[in-house]
Design a protein around this motif. Structure first.
Motif, mmCIF file in Angstrom:
data_model
loop_
_atom_site.group_PDB
_atom_site.id
_atom_site.type_symbol
_atom_site.label_atom_id
_atom_site.label_comp_id
_atom_site.label_asym_id
_atom_site.label_seq_id
_atom_site.Cartn_x
_atom_site.Cartn_y
_atom_site.Cartn_z
ATOM 1 N N LEU A 35 83.063 48.468 113.634
ATOM 2 C CA LEU A 35 82.291 49.026 112.525
ATOM 3 C C LEU A 35 83.062 48.810 111.227
ATOM 4 C CD1 LEU A 35 81.295 52.436 114.176
ATOM 5 C CD2 LEU A 35 80.000 50.277 114.194
ATOM 6 N N LEU A 36 82.440 48.164 110.262
ATOM 7 C CA LEU A 36 83.087 47.875 108.981
ATOM 8 C C LEU A 36 82.266 48.465 107.830
ATOM 9 C CD1 LEU A 36 83.902 44.081 109.608
ATOM 10 C CD2 LEU A 36 85.442 46.035 109.947
ATOM 11 N N LYS A 37 82.967 48.819 106.762
ATOM 12 C CA LYS A 37 82.338 49.250 105.510
ATOM 13 C C LYS A 37 81.360 50.412 105.743
ATOM 14 C CE LYS A 37 82.788 44.437 104.086
ATOM 15 N NZ LYS A 37 82.071 43.173 103.894
ATOM 16 N N ASP A 38 80.078 50.213 105.397
ATOM 17 C CA ASP A 38 79.110 51.306 105.480
ATOM 18 C C ASP A 38 78.900 51.783 106.913
ATOM 19 O OD1 ASP A 38 78.797 51.148 102.767
ATOM 20 O OD2 ASP A 38 76.918 50.014 102.827
ATOM 21 N N GLU A 39 78.987 50.861 107.867
ATOM 22 C CA GLU A 39 78.808 51.248 109.266
ATOM 23 C C GLU A 39 79.958 52.152 109.732
ATOM 24 O OE1 GLU A 39 75.909 50.360 111.044
ATOM 25 O OE2 GLU A 39 75.459 49.881 108.941
ATOM 26 N N HIS A 40 81.142 51.846 109.252
ATOM 27 C CA HIS A 40 82.309 52.709 109.521
ATOM 28 C C HIS A 40 82.085 54.100 108.925
ATOM 29 C CE1 HIS A 40 86.432 54.260 108.928
ATOM 30 N NE2 HIS A 40 86.101 54.365 107.655
ATOM 31 N N ASP A 41 81.647 54.154 107.671
ATOM 32 C CA ASP A 41 81.383 55.445 107.023
ATOM 33 C C ASP A 41 80.354 56.249 107.807
ATOM 34 O OD1 ASP A 41 83.107 54.590 105.058
ATOM 35 O OD2 ASP A 41 81.551 54.213 103.553
ATOM 36 N N LYS A 42 79.341 55.539 108.274
ATOM 37 C CA LYS A 42 78.256 56.194 109.005
ATOM 38 C C LYS A 42 78.779 56.881 110.262
ATOM 39 C CE LYS A 42 74.545 53.751 109.212
ATOM 40 N NZ LYS A 42 73.587 52.686 109.648
#
Length: 290
Positions: free
Chosen positions: A143-150
Motif C-alpha cells: 500500500l503506497l500513498k493514499d492507499e497507505h493512509d486509508k
C-alpha cells in the motif's frame, strides 16, 4: 652482456607467469581475476622483450584476447568489493545492513527511492526468501500513498469503539497517526491452502506446518525491513491484526481465508531510532566443539 642476461631472465619470468595465467583461465573469468590484473603491468613493462621472443609474444596475444590492452589498466585499478547487494543504494554488505537495521518511528512521505524500486524489493523477497518444503505460502499487499493512509484510517475507525475513555483514544490516535505519516505499508498474509496441502501429504508433520508457515512470513518481514533500510528508508513492524483484517480484505480484494500476520510501515526518515541495548552474548550463544 649483463643487459642481455637480465632481459633473458625477465623473459623467462614473464613466460612462467603468463603460462600460469592462461592455465588459470580455464578455472575462472580472467577479466576479473587478481592474478590477471597483476601480470598485465609485468607484460606491459616487458614489451621490448616480447617483441624479441616469439613465445612471449604469442602468450601476450593470448592474454589480449581475454582482456584488451586498453582495459587492463582500468581493471587492475578496481578493488574487489565484499559481498553486497547491488540493490542497496548505500552498497552496504549484508552484515552491515543487518547490524544497522532498526525501528524507525519518525517517518515521512518522502522516500529516497522510487515506487518501482520498492516493488522490485518486494518481488525479490517473494521470489527468493525460503519457505518450508518450498510451500511459498506468504502473500504480500503493498500500500503506497493514499492507499497507505486509508489503511491506518481503517485502524483508527475499528479501534475507536474499543477504547474505554478519551485519554486512551487520544493516545492511540496519536500513535496511529505516526504510522499514517509514513509513505507506505506492506501487509503480510499467509495463504492456508499450501499449508493444508502439505498437512495432507505429510500428516506426520501436520501440526508443525502452520508454525513453519509463520516462520516463512517472518523471514519475508525481516528481509524487507532490512532491505528497505539499506536503501535509506526507515521502517517499523506492527501487528494490528486481527482487528483490521476484514476491513482490509474487503477494500483490497484479499481472499477472506488469507491470514494477516504483520504490517511493515516505511517511509523517509524524519528522526533517529532509539538506542539499542544488547543482552550479554554469554547468555544467548553457546558453542561446543571449538
Amino acid at each position: 652482456m649483463r643487459s642481455c642476461v637480465g632481459s633473458a631472465l625477465f623473459a623467462i619470468v614473464a613466460i612462467f607467469v603468463l603460462i600460469t595465467a592462461i592455465a588459470y583461465q580455464a578455472e575462472a573469468d580472467m577479466s576479473k581475476s587478481s592474478l590477471y590484473q597483476a601480470i598485465r603491468p609485468l607484460l606491459h613493462r616487458s614489451s621490448a622483450v616480447s617483441r624479441s621472443i616469439p613465445l612471449v609474444s604469442a602468450l601476450n596475444a593470448k592474454l589480449n584476447s581475454v582482456l584488451p590492452p586498453n582495459q587492463w589498466l582500468q581493471q587492475s585499478s578496481t578493488t574487489p568489493k565484499s559481498f553486497s547487494s547491488t540493490a542497496m543504494a548505500s552498497e552496504k554488505s549484508f552484515l552491515e545492513a543487518v547490524k544497522s537495521r532498526r525501528s524507525y518511528y519518525a517517518l515521512n512521505k518522502n522516500p529516497p527511492i522510487s515506487d518501482d524500486k520498492i516493488v522490485e524489493l518486494v518481488n525479490d523477497a517473494v521470489l527468493h526468501v525460503p519457505s518450508s518444503f518450498n510451500s511459498q505460502s506468504t502473500r504480500l499487499v503493498v500500500l503506497l500513498k493514499d492507499e497507505h493512509d486509508k489503511f491506518w484510517d481503517f485502524v483508527i475507525e475499528v479501534l475507536k469503539p474499543m477504547l474505554p475513555d478519551e485519554e486512551q483514544l487520544k493516545s492511540s490516535t496519536n500513535r496511529i497517526n505516526g504510522f499514517r505519516a509514513a509513505y507506505g505499508t506492506i501487509l503480510f498474509f499467509e495463504d492456508p491452502h499450501p499449508v493444508q496441502e502439505l498437512q495432507t501429504k505429510l500428516p506426520l508433520y501436520a501440526d508443525k506446518f502452520p508454525v513453519w508457515s509463520e516462520h516463512t512470513g517472518a523471514m519475508h518481514q525481516y528481509m524487507l525491513w532490512t532491505a528497505l533500510e539499506a536503501e535509506g528508508l526507515g521502517a517499523n513492524l506492527q501487528h494490528y491484526n486481527p482487528l483490521v483484517d476484514q476491513r482490509a480484505k474487503r477494500e483490497w480484494a484479499v481472499p477472506m481465508e488469507w491470514q494477516l500476520h504483520a504490517q511493515l510501515v516505511f517511509g523517509g526518515r524524519s528522526g533517529e531510532p532509539a538506542e539499542k541495548t544488547h543482552k550479554p552474548l554469554s547468555e544467548r550463544v553457546f558453542v561446543h566443539g571449538k
